[in-house]
Design a protein around this motif. Structure first.
Motif, PDB file in Angstrom:
ATOM      1  N   ASN A 106       0.829  -1.207   0.000  1.00 55.37           N
ATOM      2  CA  ASN A 106       0.000   0.000   0.000  1.00 55.37           C
ATOM      3  C   ASN A 106       0.865   1.258   0.000  1.00 55.37           C
ATOM      4  N   LEU A 107       0.286   2.334  -0.497  1.00 54.16           N
ATOM      5  CA  LEU A 107       0.992   3.608  -0.598  1.00 54.16           C
ATOM      6  C   LEU A 107       0.293   4.670   0.238  1.00 54.16           C
ATOM      7  N   VAL A 108       1.068   5.324   1.102  1.00 56.83           N
ATOM      8  CA  VAL A 108       0.599   6.506   1.828  1.00 56.83           C
ATOM      9  C   VAL A 108       1.407   7.680   1.307  1.00 56.83           C
ATOM     10  N   MET A 109       0.745   8.605   0.624  1.00 52.96           N
ATOM     11  CA  MET A 109       1.433   9.715  -0.024  1.00 52.96           C
ATOM     12  C   MET A 109       1.032  11.039   0.619  1.00 52.96           C
ATOM     13  N   VAL A 110       2.036  11.799   1.053  1.00 54.04           N
ATOM     14  CA  VAL A 110       1.811  13.130   1.609  1.00 54.04           C
ATOM     15  C   VAL A 110       2.379  14.140   0.621  1.00 54.04           C
ATOM     16  N   ALA A 111       1.517  14.912  -0.007  1.00 50.48           N
ATOM     17  CA  ALA A 111       1.951  15.888  -1.006  1.00 50.48           C
ATOM     18  C   ALA A 111       2.456  17.152  -0.324  1.00 50.48           C
ATOM     19  N   GLY A 112       3.618  17.607  -0.753  1.00 53.78           N
ATOM     20  CA  GLY A 112       4.180  18.832  -0.198  1.00 53.78           C
ATOM     21  C   GLY A 112       3.526  20.067  -0.795  1.00 53.78           C
ATOM     22  N   HIS A 113       3.433  21.120   0.013  1.00 58.57           N
ATOM     23  CA  HIS A 113       2.830  22.372  -0.453  1.00 58.57           C
ATOM     24  C   HIS A 113       3.739  23.571  -0.230  1.00 58.57           C
ATOM     25  N   SER A 114       4.904  23.329   0.367  1.00 61.09           N
ATOM     26  CA  SER A 114       5.843  24.421   0.572  1.00 61.09           C
ATOM     27  C   SER A 114       7.199  23.842   0.951  1.00 61.09           C
ATOM     28  N   ILE A 115       8.183  24.728   1.056  1.00 62.95           N
ATOM     29  CA  ILE A 115       9.556  24.322   1.377  1.00 62.95           C
ATOM     30  C   ILE A 115       9.971  24.973   2.687  1.00 62.95           C
ATOM     31  N   TYR A 116      10.506  24.159   3.576  1.00 61.12           N
ATOM     32  CA  TYR A 116      10.961  24.653   4.873  1.00 61.12           C
ATOM     33  C   TYR A 116      12.343  25.271   4.704  1.00 61.12           C
ATOM     34  N   THR A 117      12.501  26.532   5.102  1.00 59.58           N
ATOM     35  CA  THR A 117      13.741  27.263   4.849  1.00 59.58           C
ATOM     36  C   THR A 117      14.533  27.587   6.102  1.00 59.58           C
ATOM     37  N   SER A 118      13.993  27.344   7.263  1.00 58.78           N
ATOM     38  CA  SER A 118      14.704  27.670   8.497  1.00 58.78           C
ATOM     39  C   SER A 118      15.875  26.720   8.704  1.00 58.78           C
ATOM     40  N   ALA A 119      16.956  27.243   9.285  1.00 61.58           N
ATOM     41  CA  ALA A 119      18.129  26.408   9.554  1.00 61.58           C
ATOM     42  C   ALA A 119      17.878  25.444  10.696  1.00 61.58           C
ATOM     43  N   SER A 120      16.887  25.725  11.515  1.00 58.05           N
ATOM     44  CA  SER A 120      16.553  24.867  12.647  1.00 58.05           C
ATOM     45  C   SER A 120      15.148  24.319  12.472  1.00 58.05           C
ATOM     46  N   CYS A 121      14.958  23.075  12.876  1.00 57.27           N
ATOM     47  CA  CYS A 121      13.632  22.464  12.769  1.00 57.27           C
ATOM     48  C   CYS A 121      12.792  22.724  14.016  1.00 57.27           C
ATOM     49  N   GLY A 122      13.204  23.682  14.830  1.00 53.29           N
ATOM     50  CA  GLY A 122      12.437  23.996  16.029  1.00 53.29           C
ATOM     51  C   GLY A 122      11.360  25.031  15.801  1.00 53.29           C
ATOM     52  N   LYS A 123      11.231  25.516  14.557  1.00 56.33           N
ATOM     53  CA  LYS A 123      10.237  26.554  14.267  1.00 56.33           C
ATOM     54  C   LYS A 123       9.281  26.105  13.170  1.00 56.33           C
ATOM     55  N   THR A 124       8.918  24.862  13.195  1.00 53.79           N
ATOM     56  CA  THR A 124       8.108  24.312  12.107  1.00 53.79           C
ATOM     57  C   THR A 124       6.701  24.880  12.062  1.00 53.79           C
ATOM     58  N   ASP A 125       6.202  25.406  13.190  1.00 53.10           N
ATOM     59  CA  ASP A 125       4.829  25.911  13.224  1.00 53.10           C
ATOM     60  C   ASP A 125       4.749  27.411  12.958  1.00 53.10           C
ATOM     61  N   ARG A 126       5.849  28.007  12.516  1.00 53.95           N
ATOM     62  CA  ARG A 126       5.868  29.441  12.232  1.00 53.95           C
ATOM     63  C   ARG A 126       5.896  29.676  10.724  1.00 53.95           C
ATOM     64  N   GLU A 127       5.057  30.594  10.266  1.00 57.16           N
ATOM     65  CA  GLU A 127       4.952  30.847   8.823  1.00 57.16           C
ATOM     66  C   GLU A 127       6.246  31.403   8.235  1.00 57.16           C
ATOM     67  N   ASP A 128       7.017  32.158   9.027  1.00 58.00           N
ATOM     68  CA  ASP A 128       8.243  32.744   8.486  1.00 58.00           C
ATOM     69  C   ASP A 128       9.362  31.713   8.323  1.00 58.00           C
ATOM     70  N   SER A 129       9.127  30.462   8.740  1.00 63.75           N
ATOM     71  CA  SER A 129      10.102  29.395   8.536  1.00 63.75           C
ATOM     72  C   SER A 129       9.869  28.658   7.221  1.00 63.75           C
ATOM     73  N   TRP A 130       8.806  29.016   6.523  1.00 64.49           N
ATOM     74  CA  TRP A 130       8.451  28.368   5.267  1.00 64.49           C
ATOM     75  C   TRP A 130       8.502  29.379   4.126  1.00 64.49           C
ATOM     76  N   PHE A 131       8.792  28.884   2.922  1.00 64.24           N
ATOM     77  CA  PHE A 131       8.758  29.742   1.741  1.00 64.24           C
ATOM     78  C   PHE A 131       7.329  29.699   1.197  1.00 64.24           C
ATOM     79  N   LEU A 132       6.563  30.733   1.496  1.00 62.93           N
ATOM     80  CA  LEU A 132       5.139  30.747   1.174  1.00 62.93           C
ATOM     81  C   LEU A 132       4.849  31.669  -0.005  1.00 62.93           C
ATOM     82  N   GLU A 133       3.905  31.243  -0.827  1.00 67.88           N
ATOM     83  CA  GLU A 133       3.392  32.096  -1.884  1.00 67.88           C
ATOM     84  C   GLU A 133       2.426  33.112  -1.256  1.00 67.88           C
ATOM     85  N   PRO A 134       2.146  34.205  -1.962  1.00 65.09           N
ATOM     86  CA  PRO A 134       1.254  35.231  -1.385  1.00 65.09           C
ATOM     87  C   PRO A 134      -0.088  34.675  -0.917  1.00 65.09           C
ATOM     88  N   TYR A 135      -0.668  33.726  -1.657  1.00 63.89           N
ATOM     89  CA  TYR A 135      -1.972  33.199  -1.271  1.00 63.89           C
ATOM     90  C   TYR A 135      -1.886  32.264  -0.061  1.00 63.89           C
TER      91      TYR A 135
END
Length: 238
Positions: A106-135
């Protein structure tokens, strides 16, 4: 009755035509070019040149022969592979050891919607740690990414026959050579696979070429086939 001779001076004497020194076809009346005799001196000259080159450049000759031998081996290997494929009806064997995960179905697929850009993985829940499009720039977006990763890991943990794939390529030019799939995998790793490290990590991989939702699904199915030797029986995607 008078008789006339057929000597050289006789009007009825026959002279064999000679046009250009070649043979003459009596039926068609067309001259044929004669065959040129082999030149033994030319063959000897070529052999001497080869011998001279070998004595002057033994290393180069050895490399040429080695390259030729390797090329022959590669061609034979390709031919053998195609021959085996044809004999098996065009399908690859799914014997254990030929594919990394031959027992997963079986396949479990999680599609990505953005790229994590922070040097530390301790800020995963913050929008400024991701490369977000305007929308995508609104509160709670980063938490949604994290929730998708966690849910995919938990679904795979409940099914020992499932392969977990994070799908997504390098979709943001300004984010550098980072893929969405790598970002999701790194976050799951930093979170200890949400308590499922032992059961999920070894069968969680990435698909790093998809650019949209359609390719997320299509390329993940192809990646599953590449890793298991079969197509998935069931697909769960987020």
């Amino acid at each position: 009755m008078s008789s006339q001779g057929f000597g050289p001076g006789s009007p009825k004497s026959f002279r064999y035509p000679n046009r250009g020194g070649g043979d003459f076809d009596l039926e068609s009346g067309v001259p044929r070019k004669g065959r040129k005799p082999k030149n033994p001196h030319l063959e000897a000259s070529i052999a001497m040149r080869i011998r001279y080159f070998y004595e002057a450049h033994p290393v180069a000759v050895a490399l040429i022969l080695l390259s030729f031998g390797l090329s022959v081996l590669i061609l034979l290997s390709v031919y053998e592979t195609r021959f085996r494929t044809m004999r098996s009806g065009g399908s690859w064997s799914s014997e254990v050891g030929e594919y990394p995960f031959p027992n997963l179905r079986n396949l479990v697929m999680v599609a990505g919607h953005s790229i994590y850009t922070s040097a530390s993985c301790g800020k995963t829940d913050r929008e400024d740690s991701w490369f977000l499009e305007p929308y995508q720039k609104h509160p709670g977006q980063a938490a949604t990414f994290l929730a998708h990763i966690k849910e995919g890991v938990e679904i795979a943990a409940k099914d020992e026959g499932a392969l977990l794939l994070f799908s997504g390529g390098e979709t943001r030019k300004d984010a550098g050579p980072r893929s969405e799939a790598q970002s999701y995998w790194a976050i799951a790793e930093s979170k200890g696979w949400f308590g499922n490290d032992d059961s999920v990590r070894s069968r969680a991989l990435t698909e790093e070429h998809a650019r949209d939702s359609f390719e997320n699904l299509l390329f993940s199915v192809c990646r599953f086939r590449e890793l298991t030797g079969r197509y998935p029986q069931n697909i769960t995607h987020f």
